[in-house]
Motif scaffolding. Structure first.
Motif, short mmCIF file in Angstrom:
data_model
loop_
_atom_site.label_atom_id
_atom_site.label_comp_id
_atom_site.label_asym_id
_atom_site.label_seq_id
_atom_site.Cartn_x
_atom_site.Cartn_y
_atom_site.Cartn_z
N GLN A 129 0.82 -1.21 0.00
CA GLN A 129 0.00 0.00 0.00
C GLN A 129 0.86 1.26 0.00
N SER A 177 -8.00 -7.16 9.65
CA SER A 177 -8.24 -6.33 8.47
C SER A 177 -7.80 -4.89 8.72
N SER A 180 -3.95 -4.66 8.68
CA SER A 180 -3.36 -4.83 7.37
C SER A 180 -3.41 -3.57 6.51
N GLY A 181 -4.11 -2.54 6.98
CA GLY A 181 -4.19 -1.29 6.24
C GLY A 181 -3.38 -0.17 6.82
N VAL A 187 1.52 -7.91 4.86
CA VAL A 187 0.20 -8.48 4.58
C VAL A 187 0.30 -9.93 4.07
N MET A 285 -4.14 0.88 -1.86
CA MET A 285 -4.03 -0.09 -0.78
C MET A 285 -4.51 -1.48 -1.18
N SER A 287 -5.43 -4.70 1.24
CA SER A 287 -5.57 -5.11 2.64
C SER A 287 -6.21 -6.49 2.69
#
Length: 508
Positions: A129, A177, A180-181, A187, A285, A287
């Motif tokens: 990302q 979740s 992961s962003g 990831v 991104m 994710s």
């Protein structure tokens, strides 16, 4: 009857909603308003204790509205705006104000990190990302350099939903979740990565990062103290929850691969579910999606309905007060604006170009909002029209970038604040020349995260089944082909202004 309680802490509003196990909305209520604080220099913060109080109020209000008691709630799940930074001590008490994901103070760090060849070579393949100033690594690095005292008493660096979960359960967590962003996470390997932290110069702060739980895993149970505050029952299980962009997608029933979803909230979110991660320097991104073997591929920026709220709060409301008038109720104001914007004379006239980057954008880090093409005949209706069109064109720009990675179907699922205006929704459909399936859900964030709770307690076999069974129907808006040329010309002018400004900033 047993219910699921979903909580959504967005960038501006807290909402709580009770759902039956089949996804039927029983009641939804907001908390109290918690205004953002800006001290200049791109800072956007808010009082965390006031935010928790708003959550308490929302929970008590929704229980009362449903005629329910704490023992009627089978499970709780929270979502919230992604990224930002919520620093707390070991007991979950704030050590400073929360920093929101629209914060811009760390932009110089972003420019330096992204310009380093190691970012594209070593870091991007791990995080999948882009970087922007409102993410935890930039904010932690900035605080370490400029306000180290803010970190001294901190024990945990949480996200918005993690802060709420900790106040409910007493346990620090980040859901998979959400984590992961953040650009803190590997990831592919689904873990915090010391190599990533070292690149940002915050390897020594790894101990602040909370344990990660799955969306449908139990993150804890409601404590006695939280039960007294909220009216919930002590021992009620609390799910890991879902990243807000994934929560809205789940509420739309998005479990199929390569189907486009558009979310019009504080952020312009445009996304599809993929069976493989996409790694690209120009992608916003990738994710981890809560359904099995799935990745959420997202293009976004803080350029959607939240920009219209900014326009109201900073221009329309002050103008009303300057004229000695009371600001109208929001519902009445929205209806009045729609009447002005969609008057045929307004639509047919010369509309200025509005670049909706008042909160910045990851693609063009130094670019800010701009209104151009004003003439002596330009009046408020066409300025408002420019705001509406500029927000729609920002979404369209993101979707065209997504289409570089995946051929997407003609129709799209559509949710968020814009969906409350049928005329604005039709503008989106006409501008994109794409059918829009507007999900008949009032609170997508609370519904999506409630699906995780329903799966956690075994009501469904997993989140995928919950999303299929709990999602509502939709109303379809079809594009008017006679408007295609109009919007193609206006999007062309919008994109030309964007590229000109981006080029000017790049040269400076």
């Amino acid at each position: 009857m047993k219910y699921i309680l979903g909580i959504d802490d967005g960038g501006s509003v807290t909402k709580a909603a009770l759902y039956a196990m089949d996804g039927t909305l029983i009641a939804a209520r907001p908390g109290d308003n918690v205004p953002l604080r800006s001290s200049g220099g791109g800072c956007t913060e808010r009082d965390m204790e006031a935010l928790w109080s708003s959550n308490v109020t929302a929970i008590r209000r929704v229980l009362s509205a449903a005629g329910a008691e704490g023992r009627d709630v089978a499970a709780v799940s929270a979502t919230g705006h992604g990224n930002g930074l919520y620093l707390v001590d070991a007991n979950g008490r704030p050590t400073c104000d929360a920093i929101i994901s629209t914060d811009e103070r760390a932009e110089a760090l972003i420019e330096r990190w992204v310009a380093d060849p190691r970012f594209a070579r070593d870091i991007l393949p791990r995080t999948a990302q882009s970087l922007w100033a409102g993410q935890p690594p930039a904010l932690l690095a900035w605080l370490k350099a400029h306000r180290p005292e803010a970190l001294v008493k901190a024990r945990w660096a949480l996200l918005a939903s993690g802060f709420v979960r900790m106040r409910l359960t007493g346990r620090p967590t980040a859901n998979l979740s959400d984590a992961s962003g953040t650009s803190l996470f590997n990831v592919r390997e689904r873990r915090y990565d010391p190599a990533i932290l070292d690149y940002y110069g915050i390897g020594d702060l790894e101990g602040l990062l909370p344990p990660v739980v799955g969306s449908a895993e139990q993150a804890g149970t409601v404590t006695e103290a939280a039960a007294r505050e909220t009216g919930l029952s002590a021992g009620t299980p609390v799910a890991g929850g879902v990243f807000d962009i994934a929560s809205s997608a789940l509420a739309s029933g998005l479990v199929e691969k390569n189907r486009l979803a558009i979310v019009t909230g504080t952020w312009s979110i445009n996304e599809y579910v993929s069976s493989a991660p996409v790694i690209d320097r120009d992608l916003f991104m990738t994710s981890i999606y809560p359904t099995p073997d799935s990745w959420l591929i997202t293009e976004g920026s803080p350029t959607s309905a939240g920009v219209f709220e900014w326009f109201i709060n900073n221009i329309l409301d002050p103008a009303a007060r300057l004229a000695g008038a009371a600001a109208p109720e929001r519902r009445d104001l929205y209806a009045s604006v729609d009447r002005l914007v969609f008057d045929p004379e307004t639509e047919a006239g010369r509309v200025p170009v509005f670049l909706p980057f008042v909160f910045g954008t990851s693609k063009y880090p130094t670019l800010r909002g701009m209104l151009s093409g004003l003439e002596a005949s330009t009046a408020l209706p066409r300025i408002l029209r420019a705001v509406y069109e500029g927000i729609a064109f920002s979404h369209l720009d993101h979707i065209r970038r997504l289409e570089r990675f995946q051929e997407l179907p003609g129709e799209a699922v559509f949710t968020g604040g814009v969906a409350n205006s049928p005329q604005w929704t039709q503008m989106f459909s006409d501008a994109m020349q794409r059918p829009l399936q507007v999900v008949e859900v009032k609170e997508a964030g609370t519904l999506g995260t409630s699906m995780a709770a329903a799966a956690m307690i075994g009501e469904y076999s997993g989140i995928a089944e919950a999303a299929k069974e709990m999602s509502p129907g939709y109303e379809e808006f079809t594009p008017d082909p006679s408007k295609a040329a109009l919007y193609a010309d206006r999007y062309g002018a919008w994109n030309e202004a964007l590229q000109k400004e981006a080029g000017r900033h790049a040269a400076e």
